[in-house]
Design a protein around this motif. Structure first.
Motif, PDB file in Angstrom:
ATOM      1  N   ILE A 120       0.857  -1.186   0.000  1.00 38.13           N
ATOM      2  CA  ILE A 120       0.000   0.000   0.000  1.00 38.13           C
ATOM      3  C   ILE A 120       0.888   1.229   0.000  1.00 38.13           C
ATOM      4  N   VAL A 121       0.559   2.201  -0.878  1.00 37.66           N
ATOM      5  CA  VAL A 121       1.364   3.413  -1.027  1.00 37.66           C
ATOM      6  C   VAL A 121       0.482   4.637  -0.841  1.00 37.66           C
ATOM      7  N   CYS A 122       1.098   5.763  -0.560  1.00 35.71           N
ATOM      8  CA  CYS A 122       0.397   7.036  -0.399  1.00 35.71           C
ATOM      9  C   CYS A 122      -0.134   7.507  -1.743  1.00 35.71           C
ATOM     10  N   ASP A 123      -1.365   7.950  -1.779  1.00 35.83           N
ATOM     11  CA  ASP A 123      -1.963   8.427  -3.031  1.00 35.83           C
ATOM     12  C   ASP A 123      -1.316   9.729  -3.495  1.00 35.83           C
ATOM     13  N   ASN A 124      -0.793  10.518  -2.576  1.00 37.93           N
ATOM     14  CA  ASN A 124      -0.253  11.831  -2.933  1.00 37.93           C
ATOM     15  C   ASN A 124       1.171  11.766  -3.479  1.00 37.93           C
ATOM     16  N   SER A 126       3.085   8.608  -3.538  1.00 36.74           N
ATOM     17  CA  SER A 126       3.430   7.219  -3.898  1.00 36.74           C
ATOM     18  C   SER A 126       4.485   6.612  -2.975  1.00 36.74           C
ATOM     19  N   GLY A 127       4.659   7.206  -1.799  1.00 39.86           N
ATOM     20  CA  GLY A 127       5.595   6.631  -0.842  1.00 39.86           C
ATOM     21  C   GLY A 127       5.044   5.364  -0.223  1.00 39.86           C
ATOM     22  N   PRO A 128       5.873   4.347   0.015  1.00 37.63           N
ATOM     23  CA  PRO A 128       5.394   3.079   0.577  1.00 37.63           C
ATOM     24  C   PRO A 128       4.923   3.257   2.017  1.00 37.63           C
ATOM     25  N   LEU A 129       3.793   2.655   2.344  1.00 34.86           N
ATOM     26  CA  LEU A 129       3.205   2.753   3.677  1.00 34.86           C
ATOM     27  C   LEU A 129       3.191   1.419   4.410  1.00 34.86           C
ATOM     28  N   THR A 130       3.433   0.322   3.682  1.00 34.94           N
ATOM     29  CA  THR A 130       3.441  -1.008   4.291  1.00 34.94           C
ATOM     30  C   THR A 130       4.581  -1.831   3.712  1.00 34.94           C
ATOM     31  N   ASN A 131       4.891  -2.910   4.401  1.00 38.00           N
ATOM     32  CA  ASN A 131       5.767  -3.927   3.836  1.00 38.00           C
ATOM     33  C   ASN A 131       4.997  -4.688   2.761  1.00 38.00           C
ATOM     34  N   LEU A 132       5.659  -5.637   2.145  1.00 38.57           N
ATOM     35  CA  LEU A 132       4.980  -6.480   1.178  1.00 38.57           C
ATOM     36  C   LEU A 132       3.923  -7.317   1.895  1.00 38.57           C
ATOM     37  N   VAL A 203       4.872   0.923   7.600  1.00 38.47           N
ATOM     38  CA  VAL A 203       6.200   1.552   7.594  1.00 38.47           C
ATOM     39  C   VAL A 203       6.035   2.995   7.112  1.00 38.47           C
ATOM     40  N   ASN A 204       6.992   3.840   7.432  1.00 41.79           N
ATOM     41  CA  ASN A 204       7.028   5.226   6.939  1.00 41.79           C
ATOM     42  C   ASN A 204       5.751   5.994   7.254  1.00 41.79           C
ATOM     43  N   ILE A 205       5.176   5.750   8.425  1.00 44.50           N
ATOM     44  CA  ILE A 205       3.927   6.402   8.822  1.00 44.50           C
ATOM     45  C   ILE A 205       4.130   7.111  10.152  1.00 44.50           C
ATOM     46  N   HIS A 206       3.679   8.354  10.212  1.00 52.41           N
ATOM     47  CA  HIS A 206       3.687   9.110  11.463  1.00 52.41           C
ATOM     48  C   HIS A 206       2.301   9.029  12.094  1.00 52.41           C
ATOM     49  N   ILE A 207       2.251   8.653  13.368  1.00 51.42           N
ATOM     50  CA  ILE A 207       0.978   8.546  14.087  1.00 51.42           C
ATOM     51  C   ILE A 207       0.865   9.713  15.065  1.00 51.42           C
ATOM     52  N   ASN A 208      -0.143  10.541  14.855  1.00 48.89           N
ATOM     53  CA  ASN A 208      -0.399  11.645  15.774  1.00 48.89           C
ATOM     54  C   ASN A 208      -0.863  11.079  17.109  1.00 48.89           C
ATOM     55  N   SER A 209      -0.058  11.252  18.141  1.00 45.06           N
ATOM     56  CA  SER A 209      -0.341  10.618  19.427  1.00 45.06           C
ATOM     57  C   SER A 209      -1.615  11.136  20.071  1.00 45.06           C
ATOM     58  N   LYS A 210      -1.981  12.390  19.813  1.00 47.21           N
ATOM     59  CA  LYS A 210      -3.157  12.975  20.446  1.00 47.21           C
ATOM     60  C   LYS A 210      -4.443  12.567  19.735  1.00 47.21           C
ATOM     61  N   CYS A 216       1.447  10.199   6.132  1.00 48.92           N
ATOM     62  CA  CYS A 216       2.615   9.738   5.380  1.00 48.92           C
ATOM     63  C   CYS A 216       3.838  10.540   5.844  1.00 48.92           C
ATOM     64  N   LYS A 217       4.921   9.868   6.175  1.00 47.57           N
ATOM     65  CA  LYS A 217       6.121  10.561   6.650  1.00 47.57           C
ATOM     66  C   LYS A 217       6.771  11.398   5.548  1.00 47.57           C
ATOM     67  N   ARG A 218       6.573  11.004   4.289  1.00 49.97           N
ATOM     68  CA  ARG A 218       7.224  11.725   3.200  1.00 49.97           C
ATOM     69  C   ARG A 218       6.530  13.050   2.895  1.00 49.97           C
ATOM     70  N   CYS A 219       5.177  13.058   2.783  1.00 48.89           N
ATOM     71  CA  CYS A 219       4.453  14.275   2.389  1.00 48.89           C
ATOM     72  C   CYS A 219       3.474  14.763   3.434  1.00 48.89           C
ATOM     73  N   LEU A 220       3.334  14.020   4.556  1.00 50.70           N
ATOM     74  CA  LEU A 220       2.449  14.376   5.674  1.00 50.70           C
ATOM     75  C   LEU A 220       0.962  14.360   5.300  1.00 50.70           C
ATOM     76  N   SER A 221       0.600  13.693   4.209  1.00 50.75           N
ATOM     77  CA  SER A 221      -0.817  13.570   3.842  1.00 50.75           C
ATOM     78  C   SER A 221      -1.540  12.672   4.831  1.00 50.75           C
ATOM     79  N   HIS A 222      -2.800  13.004   5.094  1.00 53.71           N
ATOM     80  CA  HIS A 222      -3.631  12.179   5.967  1.00 53.71           C
ATOM     81  C   HIS A 222      -4.040  10.921   5.206  1.00 53.71           C
ATOM     82  N   ILE A 223      -3.753   9.759   5.752  1.00 53.92           N
ATOM     83  CA  ILE A 223      -4.030   8.517   5.031  1.00 53.92           C
ATOM     84  C   ILE A 223      -4.960   7.582   5.788  1.00 53.92           C
ATOM     85  N   GLY A 224      -5.166   7.802   7.091  1.00 57.61           N
ATOM     86  CA  GLY A 224      -6.032   6.899   7.836  1.00 57.61           C
ATOM     87  C   GLY A 224      -6.018   7.212   9.317  1.00 57.61           C
TER      88      GLY A 224
END
Length: 400
Positions: A120-124, A126-132, A203-210, A216-224
């Motif tokens: 699974i990759v970011c729509d904005n 195309s950075g990878p968000l998961t392993n295979l 992978v490569n995902i930032h989780i807002n703790s609050k 997405c860590k690359r472009c900071l787009s909201h993905i889920g």
């Protein structure tokens, strides 16, 4: 000056029809506009030099030419009501209608299947968000308005959980929560245009703790969103998947992904179908979307579901406009960032309200579409106690 679009509401049992005619220019730019009625046609004259004929033959509507009322001409909109000559001496109601199309619409179709390798990759960006990924089971989640405890088929295979012997029921229960339906590492669970996977895959995902939002860590787009300590949710409109066998091909997770608004209409149909199966005739829908600023709500109260609705055919020319039938729901809606908590609580406690979570992108696209379609209705008829009159329809088209 030309007609941009026409919307007609026909009420055969009330023997009347509402006409809304939108123009590409403001009435301040012309000296006069006149409307003439005939039994199967309506003539609109501009400045006594040009006229457009609205053909009603395909609608099977016979209008009474001396019955025009509620005529309003303001900005770029003309609206009026006319009486129609309808007869109910004989009426044929459909029975035993084939449900193939309905059933197909109610089922969500994924572009992935078991044992397929993909990521699974970011729509904005195309950075990878998961392993295979390779899942042993792909299952649909129950509706948010159903009792999830009855969905025993979503429990993991006990033999797989316990090394093949299936003897440890305690271990089995630890791996699966029947109430929250959290997927294990080998499962992909999906609902109304979102997918749930185990958190260990990301992978490569930032989780807002609050706010527990996924970016997405690359472009900071909201993905889920982070659903629990062991599961994350990806919104269909925010991500794509790439097959391992052909990295150049990327698709949405769901097959029917033409637009966020069309996906929203599918969700509406699915939710109302669930409640009809429970013997209820619901009139209210409450949608919630989470953002870093808080929760945004969309209130929808349906007014007419089986409405005879028509719009101008796209093939119409400048001099003659033909009409075509479109599917749509007439409704009142309200959406504000700072929603009155009293109204939210009142709707949430109402047993006749269907509630569901959607992505903020889908909610914003739906509100924009509702505001656009509300322009068909004159302002004095549009607002009611803060709610705005509009239509839920993928067929009605208007320039933004």
């Amino acid at each position: 000056m030309k007609i941009e679009n026409i919307l007609i509401e026909h009420f055969p049992r009330l023997k009347c029809a509402n006409f809304f005619i939108l123009f590409d220019q403001n009435f301040a730019d012309v000296s006069s506009v006149r409307v003439h009625l005939r039994s199967m046609e309506i003539f609109v004259h501009f400045d006594n030099t040009h006229s457009t004929t609205i053909d009603l033959e395909l609608l099977n509507i016979n209008i009474q030419i001396n019955s025009l009322s509620l005529l309003i001409a303001k900005d770029n909109l003309i609206s009026f009501r006319i009486n129609t000559a309808s007869s109910f001496r004989e009426e044929i109601l459909p029975i035993n209608v084939a449900t193939t199309d309905v059933d197909t619409m109610k089922r969500l179709k994924l572009n992935v299947c078991t044992d397929m390798e993909f990521s699974i990759v970011c729509d904005n960006c195309s950075g990878p968000l998961t392993n295979l990924l390779r899942f042993r089971r792909i299952l649909e989640l129950p509706s948010e308005n159903m009792d999830s405890n009855d969905w025993f088929c979503h429990k993991p295979d006990v033999r797989l959980c316990n090394g093949g012997n299936g003897s440890s029921s305690h271990h089995h229960q630890q791996l699966f929560n029947a109430t929250s339906l959290i997927p294990n590492e080998n499962d992909l669970l999906y609902g109304n245009f979102f997918a749930l996977i185990h958190r260990s895959h990301i992978v490569n995902i930032h989780i807002n703790s609050k706010h527990r939002m996924l970016h997405c860590k690359r472009c900071l787009s909201h993905i889920g969103e982070c659903v629990s300590e062991s599961a994350v949710k990806f919104w269909n409109g925010n991500v794509k998947f790439i097959q391992n066998i052909d990295a150049k091909i990327s698709n949405r997770l769901f097959h029917d992904s033409n637009s966020l608004f069309q996906n929203f209409l599918i969700i509406v149909d699915r939710l109302t179908y669930d409640y009809r199966m429970l013997g209820r005739q619901t009139l209210k829908l409450l949608f919630e979307a989470n953002t870093v600023k808080g929760t945004t709500f969309l209130f929808i109260q349906t007014m007419a579901r089986n409405l005879e609705l028509y719009q101008m055919n796209k093939q119409s020319n400048l001099n003659r406009a033909t009409m075509m039938r479109v599917d749509g729901i007439k409704c009142l809606f309200l959406s504000e960032e700072n929603t009155d908590p009293t109204l939210v609580n009142f709707w949430q406690k109402d047993v006749n309200v269907i509630s569901a979570y959607i992505s903020i992108g889908m909610l914003d696209a739906t509100v924009e579409h509702l505001h656009i379609l509300s322009k068909y209705v004159p302002e004095q008829f549009r607002i009611n106690n803060g709610f705005c009159l509009s239509y839920l329809s993928k067929g009605i088209i208007i320039n933004k």
